[in-house]
Write an enzyme that holds these catalytic residues in place. Structure first.
Site, PDB file in Angstrom:
ATOM      1  N   THR A 176     -10.487   2.382   6.237  1.00  0.00           N
ATOM      2  CA  THR A 176      -9.105   2.878   6.244  1.00  0.00           C
ATOM      3  C   THR A 176      -8.976   4.183   7.018  1.00  0.00           C
ATOM      4  O   THR A 176      -9.769   5.099   6.821  1.00  0.00           O
ATOM      5  CB  THR A 176      -8.654   3.141   4.791  1.00  0.00           C
ATOM      6  OG1 THR A 176      -8.611   1.899   4.110  1.00  0.00           O
ATOM      7  CG2 THR A 176      -7.278   3.790   4.747  1.00  0.00           C
ATOM      8  N   ARG A 204      -4.703 -10.018  -2.270  1.00  0.00           N
ATOM      9  CA  ARG A 204      -5.229  -8.759  -2.811  1.00  0.00           C
ATOM     10  C   ARG A 204      -4.653  -7.559  -2.046  1.00  0.00           C
ATOM     11  O   ARG A 204      -4.593  -7.546  -0.829  1.00  0.00           O
ATOM     12  CB  ARG A 204      -6.754  -8.777  -2.693  1.00  0.00           C
ATOM     13  CG  ARG A 204      -7.451  -7.513  -3.223  1.00  0.00           C
ATOM     14  CD  ARG A 204      -7.741  -6.540  -2.121  1.00  0.00           C
ATOM     15  NE  ARG A 204      -8.470  -5.371  -2.614  1.00  0.00           N
ATOM     16  CZ  ARG A 204      -8.613  -4.252  -1.935  1.00  0.00           C
ATOM     17  NH1 ARG A 204      -8.065  -4.117  -0.745  1.00  0.00           N
ATOM     18  NH2 ARG A 204      -9.287  -3.253  -2.438  1.00  0.00           N
ATOM     19  N   GLY A 228     -12.330   3.630   0.864  1.00  0.00           N
ATOM     20  CA  GLY A 228     -13.416   2.966   0.141  1.00  0.00           C
ATOM     21  C   GLY A 228     -12.860   1.870  -0.751  1.00  0.00           C
ATOM     22  O   GLY A 228     -11.769   1.353  -0.522  1.00  0.00           O
TER      23      GLY A 228
END
Ligand code: SD4
Length: 316
Positions: A176, A204, A228
């Site tokens: 990210t 998800r 993470g």
């Protein structure tokens, strides 16, 4: 007036910072424009397999993108499960600026982007498709049951489990993009953008588009962004927690470390799970912390343009 600063996650953060920096100086400076442009630079880079076009698909082979942007508790926007537009951070900004709500998901987010005149694109690159095909060969159960339990690489930068990636240089495996910036008028803004966990279960959604989890900004208390394994970050409201701790007097380094300690306290952590968090307070003091080695923060000021290791690595 104070010195402007921009911080971005992972080593591709240097590229993000270069794109955001011009918006932090001069008469029209805007930390909000800086964080948006910084994310857009990584979203547009098809070499990055965890953000924007070129991001890893889910286990059905479809790419879906999440992003958020924030300047204060009353000014934030986010999108999740974007399937047709390569710049979710800009859709999130439009949600914030033009709608009287915070979050749009899926088809509604795509349709809003279309109505706003943003340019659509095919998000699945040939390379990402090949990665997916290789992954499916190694995890046939995931084809039969979407939610079959297979071990997912939570972190491309540190994962050695992906066949196509194995042969490539370590510093290309990034995750990210999270960006925090403060302009010289001390206005703070934050943004983040991701394709989520590689080969995730379809549907998800992780921490990144959820205000308080992947990103939180409160001008009176500070700002934080996380990267993470989203499920770990969401379990402790990671970014909100860091900002709240700073608001109660903690230094950024202690706030970031405390978030990770809460995760360790709450979860049985598999060995490959990584979380990193960076935090900045309203005076511009900042820090970052990670569960494990491998994470770096890119920092840019008038005198610095470099990658910095976290002040705290809980499991060195
Ligand atoms: C997620 N936090 O969707 C994102 C992914 C990420 O390093 O940051 N990976 O859970």
């Amino acid at each position: 007036m104070s010195e402007p600063i921009i911080l971005s996650t992972w080593s591709f953060g240097k590229k993000a910072n270069a794109a955001g920096w011009p918006y932090l100086t001069g008469a029209n400076q805007s930390s909000l424009d800086a964080v948006e442009q910084a994310c857009r630079a990584i979203e547009a880079d098809t070499e990055v397999r965890s953000v924007g076009c070129g991001g890893c698909p889910d286990r059905s082979g479809d790419v879906s993108l999440d992003a958020s942007i924030m300047v204060s508790p009353s000014r934030c926007g986010s999108v999740c499960y974007v399937r047709r537009f390569p710049h979710p951070v800009s859709i999130a900004r439009l949600v914030m600026d033009r709608l009287n709500l915070v979050m749009l998901a899926g088809e509604g987010a795509d349709r809003f982007a279309a109505r706003q005149g943003l340019t659509a694109a095919n998000l699945l690159t040939k390379r990402a498709q090949t990665m997916w095909q290789n992954w499916v060969c190694r995890h046939p159960a995931a084809q039969i049951h979407d939610d079959a339990i297979v071990s997912l690489p939570t972190n491309l930068e540190e994962s050695d489990s992906l066949p196509v990636i194995e042969a490539e240089p370590h510093n290309k495996y990034h995750d990210t993009v999270g960006v925090l910036a403060m302009d010289s008028r001390e206005q703070i803004a934050g943004a983040c953008s991701t394709s989520g966990l590689p080969f995730k279960v379809p549907g998800r959604v992780g921490d990144s588009p959820i205000v308080g989890h992947g990103l939180y900004v409160d001008p009176r208390r500070g700002a934080a962004v996380a990267t993470g394994m989203g499920e770990l970050i969401m379990g402790v409201c990671g970014s909100f927690l860091a900002v709240e701790l700073m608001g109660r007097g903690a230094e950024p380094k202690d706030a970031a470390r405390e978030v990770l300690q809460r995760i360790v306290e709450a979860f049985q952590l598999p060995e490959m799970h990584q979380v990193a968090i960076m935090a900045i307070n309203p005076s511009g003091l900042w820090s970052s912390a990670a569960l494990r080695p491998g994470y770096f923060t890119a920092v840019r000021t008038t005198t610095r343009d470099e990658l910095v290791a976290p002040e705290c690595v809980l499991f060195p």
